[in-house]
Structure formats: structure tokens, C-alpha cells
Scaffold this active site. Structure first.
Site, PDB file in Angstrom:
ATOM      1  N   ARG A   1       0.845  -1.182   0.000  1.00 27.44           N
ATOM      2  CA  ARG A   1       0.000   0.000   0.000  1.00 27.44           C
ATOM      3  C   ARG A   1       0.889   1.243   0.000  1.00 27.44           C
ATOM      4  O   ARG A   1       1.896   1.308   0.708  1.00 27.44           O
ATOM      5  CB  ARG A   1      -0.924   0.029   1.218  1.00 27.44           C
ATOM      6  CG  ARG A   1      -2.091  -0.969   1.155  1.00 27.44           C
ATOM      7  CD  ARG A   1      -3.084  -0.591   0.062  1.00 27.44           C
ATOM      8  NE  ARG A   1      -4.275  -1.435   0.052  1.00 27.44           N
ATOM      9  CZ  ARG A   1      -4.431  -2.517  -0.681  1.00 27.44           C
ATOM     10  NH1 ARG A   1      -3.426  -2.924  -1.460  1.00 27.44           N
ATOM     11  NH2 ARG A   1      -5.565  -3.195  -0.657  1.00 27.44           N
TER      12      ARG A   1
ATOM     13  N   GLU B   1      -3.714   7.794  -5.709  1.00 32.21           N
ATOM     14  CA  GLU B   1      -3.943   7.066  -6.954  1.00 32.21           C
ATOM     15  C   GLU B   1      -5.228   7.560  -7.612  1.00 32.21           C
ATOM     16  O   GLU B   1      -6.241   7.746  -6.932  1.00 32.21           O
ATOM     17  CB  GLU B   1      -4.030   5.558  -6.676  1.00 32.21           C
ATOM     18  CG  GLU B   1      -2.739   4.975  -6.146  1.00 32.21           C
ATOM     19  CD  GLU B   1      -2.810   3.467  -5.890  1.00 32.21           C
ATOM     20  OE1 GLU B   1      -3.862   2.854  -6.208  1.00 32.21           O
ATOM     21  OE2 GLU B   1      -1.828   2.903  -5.390  1.00 32.21           O
TER      22      GLU B   1
ATOM     23  N   HIS C   1      -0.999   0.210 -10.198  1.00 28.61           N
ATOM     24  CA  HIS C   1      -1.674  -0.642  -9.211  1.00 28.61           C
ATOM     25  C   HIS C   1      -2.463  -1.753  -9.914  1.00 28.61           C
ATOM     26  O   HIS C   1      -3.638  -1.994  -9.609  1.00 28.61           O
ATOM     27  CB  HIS C   1      -2.608   0.190  -8.322  1.00 28.61           C
ATOM     28  CG  HIS C   1      -2.949  -0.498  -7.029  1.00 28.61           C
ATOM     29  ND1 HIS C   1      -3.413   0.176  -5.911  1.00 28.61           N
ATOM     30  CD2 HIS C   1      -2.904  -1.815  -6.657  1.00 28.61           C
ATOM     31  CE1 HIS C   1      -3.637  -0.688  -4.929  1.00 28.61           C
ATOM     32  NE2 HIS C   1      -3.344  -1.890  -5.358  1.00 28.61           N
TER      33      HIS C   1
END
Length: 417
Positions: free
Chosen positions: A329, A358, A377
Site C-alpha cells: 500500500r 492514486e 496498481h
């Protein structure tokens, strides 16, 4: 039922090796049974902190030994059902990954009561007393809506999250309600580990073989030989040795790498065949791992305790020419400290699949750094990964709940993992 042992909040730093366990700065007692504290539902036996039982209640998608065992039991022995499952799905109704739940065939004795993203969507089902809450990342305001649903439906006995992390539902209200109501929480841990492990070792090879140079030479039609680095014999440090971290270690051992791991409860890895050394999760141990590792994988979850954990002090301690890989993370890492380490040459490079913000803003300095490999991601995003996560809920944990068996993948809402 056994209560979950908890580590004493004392300044204890431990090191575990394959040859045994050595405790540094240890106190007389390292863990106690909290017999008089609130206990989990009978459906979740928390063995994760018990080194004597050595039982891990986590799903392994590749271990086919007992997969579907309780689904089979329900199909052939309906009398084994101890309770019906009345499910609310806190999800976008159009979430394609949830189709096996929303439109598929459910186990005998299970029914889907309703689907929605707001409390109002579930109002018609109050009298039905639903007892299972399935939560997807597709619910846009899950941290705000989930506590409202729990307060409105005290009949909920179990919450399942369709992701490996539960940070997308975290809030103080949720933690307080889940704890006070003794509602077990589970997740899809184990679903994404193999693809992320493959990415991690690809990232190591990216820098070991200097792929940017190789690609430049090909583009320029330049036949230039150069020395490359072996991964064999290098040290891989794993910050956050959970299911993903262990999958990375397992693959790295095939390459002949030495493994150092950092985890909250080091003694759980006492006999782990993929670890050479395991440190406790304190600042000194983190800095030590950074100083000893040629490649560093961060797979820690984002919790109150871990946010900003890999900071300037950690990067100042880093071994010369090391590579940092973050696939856990983004908030776990101090990104400004990471940028400075990359710009000053403290780090040879970084491979980053997760970020604090993000999508990564176009203004971010990260985009301009030549020694950074950026992915959006998506390094666990196979074409089927979310569908498989829903099927895990349907065919593994849901039947377990209905026959009164231990649920897989228990999560402590206070810790966040």
C-alpha cells in the site's frame, strides 16, 4: 474455544532463524491468553498468534486438498447446515466480478437478500434479519455506509471483504461497531499473492539485468555487451511478511536468494522454510533489514501503525545500490523520502505498483525519475482475479459459515489485517 493470544506491548525485539529462535531484549512473558477479553465468534478461531498450534487459517488458492470440502458436505448432507445465510451485498449492482453471487447459483440454504451501495437500498430487508454482509471495493462510500448498515442490522454475524486489504472500508466507527458487536471480518487474502510475487521477481530482474539499458540499446541498434547481476546469492528483505510477502520469498528462494523478513509476530515464522531470518516490526529491525538487503519488497498493509513506516530514517539506513519495491500500500512509504533516496543515489532504483495518491498525479516527480518502474496498481489484476475472489466467498467461506466451521482469512479490524 481458544482465545487469541496477544503480544505484550513491551519493547521486545526478536530474531528468528532457521536454526531456532533467539530473543533480544525480551521480557519474561511474550504473550498471554486473553481469556477474559472479548472473543471472536465461534466461527473464527484465531490461531494466528499461537506458536503451539501452528495452524494458519488462511486460504491458499493452489492447495486443492480441502477446497470445496464444505460445499460438498452441504450438497450431499443438507442436514449438516446449522444456519441459513441471508446475504446483503454492499456493492455496485453492475460489478461484473460479483456476478457469481448476484446472479449465480448459491449453496443450499443461502439466499441473496439485496444489493446496493446505500443504507436505503437495504431498508426493505430489515424484517428478514440478514446475517451476512459481503462488501466490494465497488461500493464508492463504503467507509461511511458500512457503519450505518451495521447499526441498522444488528442481525449481521459476519462481514466478508472481497479484497486482500480492508483499508477501503476502514473508519473508527466500523472498528468500534465490529469490535463491540463481536462480528468476525474476513477477506480475500491469498487470491492475489502469486501474481504479485511474479511481479516482484520481475522487478528484481529488471534492475539486475539493467533492462532500461537493454531496451535503449535495442532502440539505437547498438550491440553493446555489459555485465549483468545475478539474483542468486543476493538478499531479499520483505517488509510485511504476510501471505503476499511469503509468496515473494517462496519464489525468491528458487532464484537462490537469501530471505530476511519483518513481521509483527516473528515466532510464527520460526520453522518457515523460505526465511533465513525474521525480525520483529520495530524501527531498529526495519533499519537493520534495510541495511542488509539488496532488494527490499514492501508488502505491508496500510494501517494506523504502518502508515509512513518506511521513512527517511529507513532510507538513510539502506544498503548501497539497493532496490526498493512497493506492492503493498502506498501510504506505508514516505514518498518524499523515497524520492530523495532515488535522486541522491541512496537507492539504485524502485519499482512501484502502489502510491499514496492514486491515480498518480501527472505532476508527480516519480514520472520523471529514470530509475523508477511505475505500474498503475495493476500487477495483481489478472482477467479473473476478482471473479475468483467472489467464488472464494461463495464456495469456501460461505459453506463454512453455514455448517459452523472456522472461517478462512480472519481479519482483526483494529489492526487492519
Amino acid at each position: 474455544m481458544l482465545a487469541a493470544p496477544s503480544l505484550l506491548r513491551s519493547a521486545v525485539r526478536t530474531t528468528v532463524s532457521r536454526r531456532g529462535i533467539a530473543w533480544y531484549h525480551s521480557s519474561a512473558a511474550l504473550f498471554v491468553d486473553d481469556d477474559n477479553k472479548s472473543q471472536s465468534s465461534p466461527n473464527v478461531k484465531t490461531y494466528w498468534a499461537d506458536p503451539q498450534l501452528r495452524q494458519y487459517k488462511f486460504w491458499n488458492r493452489y492447495d486443492k486438498t480441502n477446497q470445496g470440502k464444505y460445499q460438498y458436505l452441504i450438497d450431499f448432507s443438507p442436514e449438516s447446515i446449522q444456519k441459513e445465510a441471508k446475504i446483503l451485498s454492499l456493492s455496485d449492482p453492475d460489478d461484473a466480478a460479483n456476478q457469481p453471487l448476484h446472479n449465480g447459483s448459491l449453496p443450499m440454504g443461502a439466499s441473496l437478500m439485496g444489493i446496493g451501495t446505500t443504507l436505503a437500498d437495504f431498508e426493505p430487508y430489515r424484517d428478514a434479519k440478514p446475517n451476512v454482509l459481503f462488501v466490494s471495493p465497488s461500493c464508492p462510500r463504503a467507509p461511511a455506509v458500512l457503519p450505518l448498515v451495521l447499526a441498522a442490522f444488528p442481525s449481521i454475524e459476519w462481514i466478508h471483504c472481497r479484497s486482500a486489504g480492508i483499508d477501503f472500508i476502514e473508519s473508527d466507527e466500523f472498528t468500534e461497531l465490529a469490535t463491540s458487536m463481536s462480528i468476525p471480518v474476513t477477506n480475500a487474502k491469498g487470491q492475489f499473492s502469486s501474481s504479485l510475487a511474479e511481479y516482484a521477481l520481475m522487478a528484481c530482474s529488471y534492475f539486475a539485468k539493467d533492462l532500461p539499458r537493454l531496451m535503449r540499446n535495442q532502440k539505437n541498434r547498438n550491440w553493446e555487451k555489459y555485465d549483468v547481476e545475478e539474483l542468486r546469492g543476493k538478499t531479499l528483505g520483505v517488509v510485511g511478511y504476510g501471505d503476499i510477502g511469503r509468496a515473494c520469498a517462496k519464489l525468491a528462494t528458487v532464484y537462490g536468494m537469501r530471505i530476511i523478513a519483518l513481521r509483527r509476530h516473528p515466532f510464527l515464522s520460526k520453522d518457515d522454510p523460505y526465511c533465513d531470518v525474521v525480525y520483529g516490526r520495530d524501527k531498529a529491525s526495519l533499519n537493520r533489514l534495510m541495511s542488509e538487503s539488496d532488494y527490499i519488497i514492501c508488502s505491508a498493509p496500510s494501517t494506523v501503525e504502518t502508515r509512513g513506516m518506511v521513512n527517511a530514517d529507513a532510507f538513510n539506513a539502506v544498503k548501497k545500490n539497493a532496490v526498493f519495491i512497493n506492492l503493498g500500500r502506498g501510504p506505508v512509504v514516505d514518498e518524499q523520502a523515497l524520492i530523495e533516496a532515488l535522486q541522491t543515489g541512496k537507492l539504485r532504483g524502485a519499482a512501484l505498483d502502489v502510491f499514496t495518491e492514486e491515480p498518480l498525479p501527472s505532476s508527480s516527480t516519480m514520472w520523471d525519475l529514470p530509475n523508477v518502474l511505475i505500474s498503475p496498481h495493476n500487477m495483481d489484476q489478472t482477467s479473473t482475479f476478482m471473479h475468483e475472489a467472489t467464488e472464494f466467498f461463495l464456495h469456501e467461506n460461505l459453506p463454512r459459515f453455514m455448517v459452523g466451521e472456522d472461517l478462512l482469512n480472519p481479519v482483526d479490524p483494529t489492526l487492519g489485517y
